[in-house]
Scaffold this motif. Structure first.
Motif, PDB file in Angstrom:
ATOM      1  N   ASP A  39       1.589  11.621   0.510  1.00 12.30           N
ATOM      2  CA  ASP A  39       1.019  12.768   1.274  1.00 12.30           C
ATOM      3  C   ASP A  39       1.307  14.128   0.554  1.00 12.30           C
ATOM      4  O   ASP A  39       2.653  14.553   0.617  1.00 12.30           O
ATOM      5  N   ARG A  63      -3.695   1.348  -3.055  1.00 13.93           N
ATOM      6  CA  ARG A  63      -3.705  -0.125  -2.583  1.00 13.93           C
ATOM      7  C   ARG A  63      -3.155  -1.082  -4.084  1.00 13.93           C
ATOM      8  O   ARG A  63      -3.213  -0.593  -5.044  1.00 13.93           O
ATOM      9  N   LEU A  79      -4.140  13.474   1.129  1.00 15.63           N
ATOM     10  CA  LEU A  79      -3.725  12.202   1.431  1.00 15.63           C
ATOM     11  C   LEU A  79      -3.994  10.924   0.501  1.00 15.63           C
ATOM     12  O   LEU A  79      -5.385  10.767   0.436  1.00 15.63           O
ATOM     13  N   THR A 118      -0.389  -2.106  -4.901  1.00 19.61           N
ATOM     14  CA  THR A 118       1.020  -1.354  -5.849  1.00 19.61           C
ATOM     15  C   THR A 118       2.008  -2.698  -5.899  1.00 19.61           C
ATOM     16  O   THR A 118       2.493  -3.022  -4.814  1.00 19.61           O
ATOM     17  N   VAL A 146      -3.880   7.257  -1.062  1.00 20.30           N
ATOM     18  CA  VAL A 146      -3.512   6.007  -0.442  1.00 20.30           C
ATOM     19  C   VAL A 146      -3.759   5.014  -1.884  1.00 20.30           C
ATOM     20  O   VAL A 146      -4.988   4.674  -2.152  1.00 20.30           O
ATOM     21  N   THR A 192       0.824  -1.171  -0.115  1.00 23.62           N
ATOM     22  CA  THR A 192      -0.095   0.099   0.098  1.00 23.62           C
ATOM     23  C   THR A 192       1.049   1.248   0.051  1.00 23.62           C
ATOM     24  O   THR A 192       1.564   1.079   0.784  1.00 23.62           O
ATOM     25  N   ILE A 206      -8.951  12.795   1.717  1.00 23.58           N
ATOM     26  CA  ILE A 206      -8.250  11.391   1.746  1.00 23.58           C
ATOM     27  C   ILE A 206      -8.792  10.551   0.370  1.00 23.58           C
ATOM     28  O   ILE A 206     -10.092  10.382   0.354  1.00 23.58           O
ATOM     29  N   THR A 215       1.689   5.018  -0.146  1.00 23.33           N
ATOM     30  CA  THR A 215       0.836   6.413   0.425  1.00 23.33           C
ATOM     31  C   THR A 215       1.635   7.534   0.099  1.00 23.33           C
ATOM     32  O   THR A 215       2.804   7.829   0.041  1.00 23.33           O
ATOM     33  N   VAL A 253      -8.636   6.810  -1.515  1.00 24.73           N
ATOM     34  CA  VAL A 253      -7.969   5.605  -1.577  1.00 24.73           C
ATOM     35  C   VAL A 253      -8.524   4.942  -2.696  1.00 24.73           C
ATOM     36  O   VAL A 253      -9.603   4.722  -3.086  1.00 24.73           O
TER      37      VAL A 253
END
Ligand SMILES: [Zn+2]
Length: 82
Positions: free
Chosen positions: A25, A34, A30, A36, A32, A21, A71, A23, A73
């Motif tokens: 910033d 997943r 943010l 990867t 994220v 995962t 955020i 991340t 995701v």
């Protein structure tokens, strides 16, 4: 090309293919990512991503920035992006 690409340069452990995962910033946002694909050291957990993967991550980040959520995701695959 490096001779020891299968060894971790930090601890000399074995590198393995895996998924992480990732991340990003951006301060205000943010992101994220997943699933990867990455190479992960089985001993110290250090992660490496390929240039191709890094380019995909940049594309995912650009896409996520446009949505302007605090955020975001997402999965690594861009297939779901309309
Ligand atoms: Zn290592």
């Amino acid at each position: 090309m490096k001779k020891d690409e299968k060894k971790c340069p930090i601890c000399n452990g074995e590198k393995e293919q895996g998924k992480v995962t990732f991340t990003v910033d951006l301060g205000t946002n943010l992101i994220v990512i997943r699933e990867t694909p990455a190479t992960v050291c089985s001993l110290c957990g250090e992660e490496w991503i390929s240039d191709e993967t890094a380019e995909n991550i940049e594309a995912v980040v650009r896409e996520a920035k446009m949505k302007n959520r605090m955020i975001e995701v997402v999965n690594f695959s861009l297939e779901s992006v309309a």
